[in-house]
Design a protein around this motif. Structure first.
Motif, PDB file in Angstrom:
ATOM      1  N   VAL A   1      33.475 -40.165  36.277  1.00 26.13           N
ATOM      2  CA  VAL A   1      32.301 -40.636  37.028  1.00 26.13           C
ATOM      3  C   VAL A   1      32.556 -40.500  38.522  1.00 26.13           C
ATOM      4  O   VAL A   1      33.590 -40.959  39.031  1.00 26.13           O
ATOM      5  N   SER A   2      31.621 -39.874  39.241  1.00 29.25           N
ATOM      6  CA  SER A   2      31.740 -39.679  40.688  1.00 29.25           C
ATOM      7  C   SER A   2      30.456 -40.145  41.363  1.00 29.25           C
ATOM      8  O   SER A   2      29.349 -39.821  40.912  1.00 29.25           O
ATOM      9  N   TYR A   3      30.623 -40.888  42.451  1.00 25.15           N
ATOM     10  CA  TYR A   3      29.483 -41.397  43.206  1.00 25.15           C
ATOM     11  C   TYR A   3      29.343 -40.635  44.527  1.00 25.15           C
ATOM     12  O   TYR A   3      30.216 -39.863  44.915  1.00 25.15           O
ATOM     13  N   GLU A   4      28.200 -40.873  45.188  1.00 24.24           N
ATOM     14  CA  GLU A   4      27.860 -40.174  46.434  1.00 24.24           C
ATOM     15  C   GLU A   4      27.907 -38.660  46.226  1.00 24.24           C
ATOM     16  O   GLU A   4      28.404 -37.918  47.060  1.00 24.24           O
ATOM     17  N   GLN A   5      27.383 -38.246  45.075  1.00 27.17           N
ATOM     18  CA  GLN A   5      27.317 -36.831  44.713  1.00 27.17           C
ATOM     19  C   GLN A   5      25.858 -36.469  44.480  1.00 27.17           C
ATOM     20  O   GLN A   5      25.353 -36.544  43.372  1.00 27.17           O
ATOM     21  N   GLN A   6      25.159 -36.132  45.545  1.00 34.54           N
ATOM     22  CA  GLN A   6      23.735 -35.802  45.438  1.00 34.54           C
ATOM     23  C   GLN A   6      23.563 -34.328  45.105  1.00 34.54           C
ATOM     24  O   GLN A   6      23.970 -33.448  45.868  1.00 34.54           O
ATOM     25  N   VAL A   7      22.965 -34.073  43.951  1.00 29.17           N
ATOM     26  CA  VAL A   7      22.728 -32.694  43.517  1.00 29.17           C
ATOM     27  C   VAL A   7      21.601 -32.096  44.348  1.00 29.17           C
ATOM     28  O   VAL A   7      20.536 -32.698  44.507  1.00 29.17           O
ATOM     29  N   THR A   8      21.833 -30.910  44.886  1.00 27.11           N
ATOM     30  CA  THR A   8      20.847 -30.255  45.742  1.00 27.11           C
ATOM     31  C   THR A   8      20.266 -28.993  45.119  1.00 27.11           C
ATOM     32  O   THR A   8      19.165 -28.582  45.466  1.00 27.11           O
ATOM     33  N   HIS A   9      20.996 -28.372  44.184  1.00 19.61           N
ATOM     34  CA  HIS A   9      20.508 -27.101  43.629  1.00 19.61           C
ATOM     35  C   HIS A   9      21.225 -26.814  42.312  1.00 19.61           C
ATOM     36  O   HIS A   9      22.407 -27.124  42.161  1.00 19.61           O
ATOM     37  N   ILE A  10      20.490 -26.250  41.370  1.00 18.71           N
ATOM     38  CA  ILE A  10      21.052 -25.831  40.091  1.00 18.71           C
ATOM     39  C   ILE A  10      20.636 -24.387  39.837  1.00 18.71           C
ATOM     40  O   ILE A  10      19.451 -24.066  39.910  1.00 18.71           O
ATOM     41  N   SER A  11      21.601 -23.519  39.550  1.00 22.77           N
ATOM     42  CA  SER A  11      21.277 -22.108  39.329  1.00 22.77           C
ATOM     43  C   SER A  11      22.176 -21.528  38.244  1.00 22.77           C
ATOM     44  O   SER A  11      23.271 -22.044  37.976  1.00 22.77           O
TER      45      SER A  11
ATOM     46  N   ARG B   1      24.728 -18.851  36.733  1.00 25.37           N
ATOM     47  CA  ARG B   1      25.753 -17.939  37.222  1.00 25.37           C
ATOM     48  C   ARG B   1      26.728 -17.645  36.084  1.00 25.37           C
ATOM     49  O   ARG B   1      27.410 -18.545  35.593  1.00 25.37           O
ATOM     50  N   ASP B   2      26.744 -16.394  35.666  1.00 22.97           N
ATOM     51  CA  ASP B   2      27.659 -15.952  34.604  1.00 22.97           C
ATOM     52  C   ASP B   2      27.520 -16.767  33.326  1.00 22.97           C
ATOM     53  O   ASP B   2      28.510 -17.152  32.690  1.00 22.97           O
ATOM     54  N   GLY B   3      26.279 -17.068  32.955  1.00 24.88           N
ATOM     55  CA  GLY B   3      26.025 -17.763  31.704  1.00 24.88           C
ATOM     56  C   GLY B   3      26.281 -19.249  31.728  1.00 24.88           C
ATOM     57  O   GLY B   3      26.269 -19.904  30.680  1.00 24.88           O
ATOM     58  N   ARG B   4      26.518 -19.817  32.918  1.00 25.94           N
ATOM     59  CA  ARG B   4      26.727 -21.262  33.033  1.00 25.94           C
ATOM     60  C   ARG B   4      25.860 -21.786  34.177  1.00 25.94           C
ATOM     61  O   ARG B   4      25.310 -21.009  34.961  1.00 25.94           O
ATOM     62  N   TRP B   5      25.735 -23.117  34.244  1.00 28.09           N
ATOM     63  CA  TRP B   5      24.981 -23.722  35.337  1.00 28.09           C
ATOM     64  C   TRP B   5      25.913 -24.008  36.506  1.00 28.09           C
ATOM     65  O   TRP B   5      26.938 -24.663  36.337  1.00 28.09           O
ATOM     66  N   GLU B   6      25.545 -23.481  37.674  1.00 28.15           N
ATOM     67  CA  GLU B   6      26.286 -23.814  38.891  1.00 28.15           C
ATOM     68  C   GLU B   6      25.508 -24.906  39.612  1.00 28.15           C
ATOM     69  O   GLU B   6      24.351 -24.720  39.981  1.00 28.15           O
ATOM     70  N   VAL B   7      26.149 -26.051  39.798  1.00 28.39           N
ATOM     71  CA  VAL B   7      25.489 -27.223  40.369  1.00 28.39           C
ATOM     72  C   VAL B   7      26.031 -27.459  41.776  1.00 28.39           C
ATOM     73  O   VAL B   7      27.228 -27.697  41.963  1.00 28.39           O
ATOM     74  N   SER B   8      25.135 -27.378  42.750  1.00 31.44           N
ATOM     75  CA  SER B   8      25.512 -27.615  44.142  1.00 31.44           C
ATOM     76  C   SER B   8      25.223 -29.054  44.522  1.00 31.44           C
ATOM     77  O   SER B   8      24.322 -29.688  43.983  1.00 31.44           O
ATOM     78  N   ARG B   9      25.985 -29.578  45.459  1.00 34.11           N
ATOM     79  CA  ARG B   9      25.837 -30.961  45.894  1.00 34.11           C
ATOM     80  C   ARG B   9      26.076 -31.047  47.397  1.00 34.11           C
ATOM     81  O   ARG B   9      26.617 -30.129  48.005  1.00 34.11           O
ATOM     82  N   LYS B  10      25.648 -32.169  47.980  1.00 39.10           N
ATOM     83  CA  LYS B  10      25.813 -32.339  49.423  1.00 39.10           C
ATOM     84  C   LYS B  10      27.278 -32.476  49.809  1.00 39.10           C
ATOM     85  O   LYS B  10      27.691 -31.990  50.855  1.00 39.10           O
TER      86      LYS B  10
END
Length: 294
Positions: A121-131, A133-142
């Motif tokens: 579990v991780s806090y202060e992890q705001q997801v900004t984009h999901i795309s 990439r190579d058959g998996r989800w790449e999740v970007s965060r602030k």
């Protein structure tokens, strides 16, 4: 090993993560943009007291709870919930229903499920984009670099998903009682983007007129809920909605059921039921690999 990301450490996300514990070939992580667990079941704590900001008690209707009844029974047996015995003025009590409060704060319910999940579990992890990439989800965060996952579960309020794409107070003699003031929906809508300090003063002025003998508080917190209760759930969805199948991107929460404990648990159960078959696919794939590659 399949990596599963649950976005949102509220009741639905925490319960879904707990239900996925022990699922074959699944490694679960939970991210939340806040500083702690709870979502709309959060508890604010200060040096001399605490207050539940969202739900202050939960109601169980055994005849309607069905398989969710075991969740209430487990929380009571663990001491997380206890019966509400104090009278609440204006409360409509249905025959056979049971009301419960959380002695350690309503967020303790969510924290219990997160502990049961064994998730990272991780806090202060705001997801900004999901795309993709190579058959998996790449999740970007602030904060922090992007990470890749095989399954992503979104449990934020529906508008945020679309953007991506008494017994109630602590009676300890050392901790004073807390007072929670809820405004009307109309007031909240009118002041949604106003300066919190100005809104806080308006609320305090009204409170002073209603309860002139109220002592000076040791601390004050003005909590703004941009998304509160669901007025109309997403139709024709069994507690969740699959946005993408391979790899799996699925969303859930009370926006797909109803805004109460039962609704969140129902969504969590539906999410887990939908995710587990996808994790079994990874188990089947692993069984086909040479032993030295496992």
């Amino acid at each position: 090993m399949a990596r599963v990301l649950v976005v949102g450490a509220g009741l639905t996300g925490a319960a879904a993560a707990a239900l996925l514990r022990g699922a074959p070939r699944g490694q679960v992580a939970v991210w939340d943009k806040a500083r702690g667990a709870g979502g709309r079941m959060s508890t604010s704590r200060a040096d001399r007291g605490s207050a539940d900001l969202g739900a202050q008690f939960v109601t169980c209707e055994p005849e309607l709870a069905g398989p969710r009844l075991s969740f209430y029974e487990d929380l009571v047996s663990q001491g997380i919930l206890k019966p509400l015995t104090a009278p609440v003025e204006g409360m409509v009590v249905r025959e056979g229903s049971r009301n419960y409060v959380a002695p350690q704060g309503i967020s303790s319910v969510v924290k219990y499920y997160l502990e049961q999940s064994g998730a990272d579990v991780s806090y202060e992890q705001q997801v900004t984009h999901i795309s993709l990439r190579d058959g998996r989800w790449e999740v970007s965060r602030k904060a922090g670099p992007p990470e890749q996952f095989d399954v992503v579960i979104l449990t934020m309020p529906v508008p945020q998903i679309l953007q991506l794409q008494g017994d109630i107070v602590n009676k300890s003699p050392e901790i004073g009682p807390s007072v929670v003031v809820h405004t009307t929906v109309t007031f909240g809508s009118e002041h949604l983007d106003s300066d919190p300090a100005e809104v806080q003063q308006i609320i305090l002025s009204h409170l002073q007129r209603i309860v002139p003998s109220l002592p000076e508080p040791s601390s004050i917190k003005c909590q703004r809920w941009r998304y509160s209760q669901v007025t109309r759930a997403v139709p024709n969805c069994p507690g969740q909605m699959i946005l993408h199948t391979q790899p799996l991107l699925i969303c859930g929460g009370d926006g797909f059921t109803r805004s109460n404990f039962d609704g969140c648990i129902e969504s969590a159960m539906s999410l887990a039921q939908a995710v587990k078959p996808h994790l079994q696919q990874f188990q089947s794939q692993a069984a086909k690999l040479p032993l030295d590659l496992l």
